[in-house]
Design an enzyme around this catalytic site. Structure first.
Site, PDB file in Angstrom:
ATOM      1  N   ARG A  91       0.884  -1.246  -0.102  1.00 18.95           N
ATOM      2  CA  ARG A  91       0.048  -0.048   0.072  1.00 18.95           C
ATOM      3  C   ARG A  91       0.852   1.292  -0.115  1.00 18.95           C
ATOM      4  O   ARG A  91       0.485   2.402  -0.436  1.00 18.95           O
ATOM      5  CB  ARG A  91      -0.751  -0.121   1.122  1.00 18.95           C
ATOM      6  CG  ARG A  91      -2.219   0.765   1.286  1.00 18.95           C
ATOM      7  CD  ARG A  91      -2.942   0.728   2.350  1.00 18.95           C
ATOM      8  NE  ARG A  91      -3.132  -0.592   3.064  1.00 18.95           N
ATOM      9  CZ  ARG A  91      -3.777  -1.636   3.101  1.00 18.95           C
ATOM     10  NH1 ARG A  91      -4.980  -1.325   2.136  1.00 18.95           N
ATOM     11  NH2 ARG A  91      -3.960  -2.539   3.808  1.00 18.95           N
ATOM     12  N   TYR A  92       2.052   1.220   0.873  1.00 19.46           N
ATOM     13  CA  TYR A  92       2.872   2.326   0.600  1.00 19.46           C
ATOM     14  C   TYR A  92       4.181   1.966   0.152  1.00 19.46           C
ATOM     15  O   TYR A  92       4.645   0.759   0.437  1.00 19.46           O
ATOM     16  CB  TYR A  92       3.085   2.743   2.204  1.00 19.46           C
ATOM     17  CG  TYR A  92       2.095   2.720   2.995  1.00 19.46           C
ATOM     18  CD1 TYR A  92       1.264   4.203   2.912  1.00 19.46           C
ATOM     19  CD2 TYR A  92       1.597   1.773   3.785  1.00 19.46           C
ATOM     20  CE1 TYR A  92       0.074   4.280   3.871  1.00 19.46           C
ATOM     21  CE2 TYR A  92       0.307   2.003   4.679  1.00 19.46           C
ATOM     22  CZ  TYR A  92      -0.414   3.271   4.673  1.00 19.46           C
ATOM     23  OH  TYR A  92      -1.599   3.346   5.331  1.00 19.46           O
ATOM     24  N   ARG A  95       7.051  -0.269   2.362  1.00 19.80           N
ATOM     25  CA  ARG A  95       6.949  -1.325   3.266  1.00 19.80           C
ATOM     26  C   ARG A  95       5.834  -2.137   2.649  1.00 19.80           C
ATOM     27  O   ARG A  95       4.655  -1.728   1.771  1.00 19.80           O
ATOM     28  CB  ARG A  95       6.493  -0.860   4.605  1.00 19.80           C
ATOM     29  CG  ARG A  95       5.257   0.108   4.716  1.00 19.80           C
ATOM     30  CD  ARG A  95       5.240   0.905   5.906  1.00 19.80           C
ATOM     31  NE  ARG A  95       4.230   1.630   6.312  1.00 19.80           N
ATOM     32  CZ  ARG A  95       4.226   3.033   5.696  1.00 19.80           C
ATOM     33  NH1 ARG A  95       5.268   3.721   4.764  1.00 19.80           N
ATOM     34  NH2 ARG A  95       3.179   3.839   5.926  1.00 19.80           N
ATOM     35  N   CYS A 104      -5.483 -17.826  13.590  1.00 19.03           N
ATOM     36  CA  CYS A 104      -4.919 -16.902  14.869  1.00 19.03           C
ATOM     37  C   CYS A 104      -5.345 -17.812  15.878  1.00 19.03           C
ATOM     38  O   CYS A 104      -6.336 -18.862  15.798  1.00 19.03           O
ATOM     39  CB  CYS A 104      -5.826 -15.725  14.805  1.00 19.03           C
ATOM     40  SG  CYS A 104      -5.871 -14.487  13.502  1.00 19.03           S
ATOM     41  N   CYS A 108     -11.228 -12.552  17.046  1.00 20.03           N
ATOM     42  CA  CYS A 108     -11.783 -11.396  17.374  1.00 20.03           C
ATOM     43  C   CYS A 108     -13.017 -10.962  16.685  1.00 20.03           C
ATOM     44  O   CYS A 108     -13.206 -11.028  15.568  1.00 20.03           O
ATOM     45  CB  CYS A 108     -10.860  -9.942  17.242  1.00 20.03           C
ATOM     46  SG  CYS A 108      -9.106 -10.323  17.769  1.00 20.03           S
ATOM     47  N   CYS A 111     -12.701  -8.048  13.960  1.00 21.33           N
ATOM     48  CA  CYS A 111     -11.595  -8.381  13.092  1.00 21.33           C
ATOM     49  C   CYS A 111     -12.052  -7.782  11.664  1.00 21.33           C
ATOM     50  O   CYS A 111     -12.993  -8.195  10.982  1.00 21.33           O
ATOM     51  CB  CYS A 111     -11.246  -9.889  12.887  1.00 21.33           C
ATOM     52  SG  CYS A 111     -10.002 -10.162  11.696  1.00 21.33           S
ATOM     53  N   ARG A 113     -10.225  -8.289   9.062  1.00 20.33           N
ATOM     54  CA  ARG A 113     -10.228  -9.414   7.948  1.00 20.33           C
ATOM     55  C   ARG A 113     -10.717 -10.771   8.443  1.00 20.33           C
ATOM     56  O   ARG A 113     -10.450 -11.781   7.936  1.00 20.33           O
ATOM     57  CB  ARG A 113      -8.649 -10.008   8.042  1.00 20.33           C
ATOM     58  CG  ARG A 113      -7.646  -8.775   7.639  1.00 20.33           C
ATOM     59  CD  ARG A 113      -6.127  -9.000   7.200  1.00 20.33           C
ATOM     60  NE  ARG A 113      -5.667  -7.915   6.581  1.00 20.33           N
ATOM     61  CZ  ARG A 113      -4.427  -7.420   7.204  1.00 20.33           C
ATOM     62  NH1 ARG A 113      -4.065  -8.173   8.308  1.00 20.33           N
ATOM     63  NH2 ARG A 113      -3.828  -6.563   6.867  1.00 20.33           N
ATOM     64  N   ASP A 274     -12.618  -0.800  12.252  1.00 19.86           N
ATOM     65  CA  ASP A 274     -12.870  -0.532  10.797  1.00 19.86           C
ATOM     66  C   ASP A 274     -14.373  -1.109  10.286  1.00 19.86           C
ATOM     67  O   ASP A 274     -14.748  -1.586  11.348  1.00 19.86           O
ATOM     68  CB  ASP A 274     -12.019  -1.583   9.912  1.00 19.86           C
ATOM     69  CG  ASP A 274     -10.545  -1.091  10.201  1.00 19.86           C
ATOM     70  OD1 ASP A 274     -10.328   0.331   9.630  1.00 19.86           O
ATOM     71  OD2 ASP A 274      -9.571  -1.965  10.499  1.00 19.86           O
ATOM     72  N   ASP A 311      -8.084   3.963   9.170  1.00 17.47           N
ATOM     73  CA  ASP A 311      -7.629   3.362   7.692  1.00 17.47           C
ATOM     74  C   ASP A 311      -8.719   3.726   6.832  1.00 17.47           C
ATOM     75  O   ASP A 311      -9.911   3.321   7.260  1.00 17.47           O
ATOM     76  CB  ASP A 311      -7.628   1.763   8.054  1.00 17.47           C
ATOM     77  CG  ASP A 311      -6.076   1.212   8.141  1.00 17.47           C
ATOM     78  OD1 ASP A 311      -5.352   1.525   6.944  1.00 17.47           O
ATOM     79  OD2 ASP A 311      -5.798   0.731   9.093  1.00 17.47           O
ATOM     80  N   LYS A 318      -3.645   4.775   5.937  1.00 16.39           N
ATOM     81  CA  LYS A 318      -4.069   5.096   7.463  1.00 16.39           C
ATOM     82  C   LYS A 318      -3.446   6.610   7.638  1.00 16.39           C
ATOM     83  O   LYS A 318      -2.574   7.079   7.301  1.00 16.39           O
ATOM     84  CB  LYS A 318      -3.218   4.090   8.028  1.00 16.39           C
ATOM     85  CG  LYS A 318      -3.308   4.124   9.490  1.00 16.39           C
ATOM     86  CD  LYS A 318      -2.454   3.224  10.435  1.00 16.39           C
ATOM     87  CE  LYS A 318      -2.705   1.694  10.004  1.00 16.39           C
ATOM     88  NZ  LYS A 318      -1.832   1.131   9.084  1.00 16.39           N
TER      89      LYS A 318
HETATM   90  S1  SF4 Z   1      -7.990  -8.948  14.670  1.00 17.85           S
HETATM   91 FE1  SF4 Z   1      -8.210 -10.683  13.178  1.00 17.85          FE
HETATM   92  S2  SF4 Z   1      -6.158 -11.113  12.358  1.00 17.85           S
HETATM   93 FE2  SF4 Z   1      -5.849 -10.146  14.191  1.00 17.85          FE
HETATM   94  S3  SF4 Z   1      -5.848 -11.661  16.112  1.00 17.85           S
HETATM   95 FE3  SF4 Z   1      -7.878 -10.881  15.738  1.00 17.85          FE
HETATM   96  S4  SF4 Z   1      -8.884 -12.235  14.437  1.00 17.85           S
HETATM   97 FE4  SF4 Z   1      -6.647 -12.505  14.072  1.00 17.85          FE
END
Ligand code: SF4
Length: 351
Positions: A91-92, A95, A104, A108, A111, A113, A274, A311, A318
């Site tokens: 994206r940049y 990096r 994971c 979460c 999340c 993603r 997000d 973001d 960001k």
């Molecule tokens: S935010 Fe998403 S990628 Fe990060 S630890 Fe939690 S579930 Fe995994």
């Protein structure tokens, strides 16, 4: 409550007392859509007697996740729009993200993603995909920093991490390797001597960025895991997501930021949540976030202050989103002090 292994199924969450049995059907519907995993370390922190427990809000699935807001999107920060090859987000200019795995230890509920991670997600890069990703990094000499993320790279074995770090160490223009993880608090047993050694790419600076949102997540075991990394010469930073009912009170956020600094971790980013699908019940407003940041300024040490960032949806990047203390005047500036007092500052030689 205590759990001897990671809780993944609706029945396990009900048996553990984390969810009432009459929610089973809704819970199964959520679990069919988004990955669920609560590690023993985090399950132990949940107060089942507290309906709005801040740890439960982050990890226990909620039927509200089935409601989608029209502004939400499956890839809120536009990873795919900036992916030249599988596993790389560029994206940049200087990096890249290298998403080694989409697994994971814990999932979460907010999340960003969530459509990519988990057992039904995009999995782990195959050897051929990894070779293509590394060839991309070799081919662009602007890439100064590689961010290992996902997913959580620390679910990978020390052998795999060592192999990746070794290949990055051989790329002359890559100088910095940054690892994003929740493992020290979610699964401190993953922070082994072998994994720590594996992360230290020869001749490069390795940083570890801990994702942590509530002070209770910084248990003694989590702090000990971080101390192992730091004592091994790996500086640590943190990133937190601003979440309604989790860390959106000044006292809670201040306690988290102070606990991080006491653990020798510099708070880096406070992310505005997000627009991930089914997460509206966990998002604050930007106005709330700015008020919180203002409350921290002047009351909490500068060492504890993260940058509050957004973001931009779609992947434009960001940016810090305040609050602002400086307002241009016709001649000079008006600047606000931490208590709300307003002062003028001269224009200087540029005007
Ligand atoms: S935010 Fe998403 S990628 Fe990060 S630890 Fe939690 S579930 Fe995994």
């Amino acid at each position: 409550m205590r759990a001897s292994r990671t809780l993944r199924r609706a029945a396990e969450l009900i048996d553990a007392g984390l969810v009432p049995a009459d929610r089973r059907a809704a819970l199964e519907e959520v679990a069919a859509r988004y990955a669920v995993a609560i590690t023993p370390a985090l399950a132990e922190l949940i107060n089942v007697a507290e309906p709005n427990d801040p740890i439960a809000r982050q990890f226990v699935p909620d039927p509200m996740e089935l409601a989608s807001d029209p502004q939400e999107r499956p890839d809120p920060i536009g990873d795919d729009a900036h992916a030249p090859v599988e596993g790389v987000v560029h994206r940049y200019p200087d990096r890249v993200l290298l998403k080694l795995t989409h697994v994971c230890p814990v999932y979460c509920r907010f999340c960003f993603r969530r459509e990519m991670v988990g057992p039904r997600g995009r999995g782990t890069l195959s050897p051929r995909q990894l070779a293509t990703a590394l060839a991309y990094i070799v081919g662009d000499t602007r890439i100064w920093e590689v961010i290992l993320t996902g997913g959580d790279p620390l679910v990978l074995s020390a052998r795999r991490l060592r192999a990746v770090a070794g290949q990055l160490a051989a790329i002359a223009h890559v100088k910095v390797i940054r690892v994003h993880t929740r493992a020290p608090s979610a699964a401190p047993e993953l922070i082994t001597r072998e994994r720590i050694r594996a992360l230290k790419a020869a001749g490069k600076a390795t940083y570890v960025v801990l994702h942590v949102n509530h002070p209770r997540e910084l248990t003694q075991a989590a702090r000990a895991a971080c101390a192992q990394l730091i004592d091994a010469g790996i500086p640590m930073l943190s990133q937190s997501v601003l979440l309604k009912g989790v860390n959106d009170e000044p006292a809670t956020l201040a306690a988290l930021l102070r606990a991080l600094v006491e653990t020798r971790i510099k708070p880096y980013y406070l992310h505005h949540a997000d627009l991930a699908p089914g997460t509206a019940h966990l998002r604050t407003t930007i106005a709330d976030g700015r008020r919180l940041m203002r409350a921290l300024r002047g009351t909490v040490s500068g060492l504890c202050q993260p940058t509050y960032v957004l973001d931009i949806p779609g992947g434009a990047g960001k940016v810090p989103i305040g609050p602002d203390y400086l307002r241009p005047l016709d001649h000079g500036y008006e600047v606000e002090d931490p208590s709300g007092g307003r002062w003028t500052y001269p224009p200087g030689s540029e005007s």
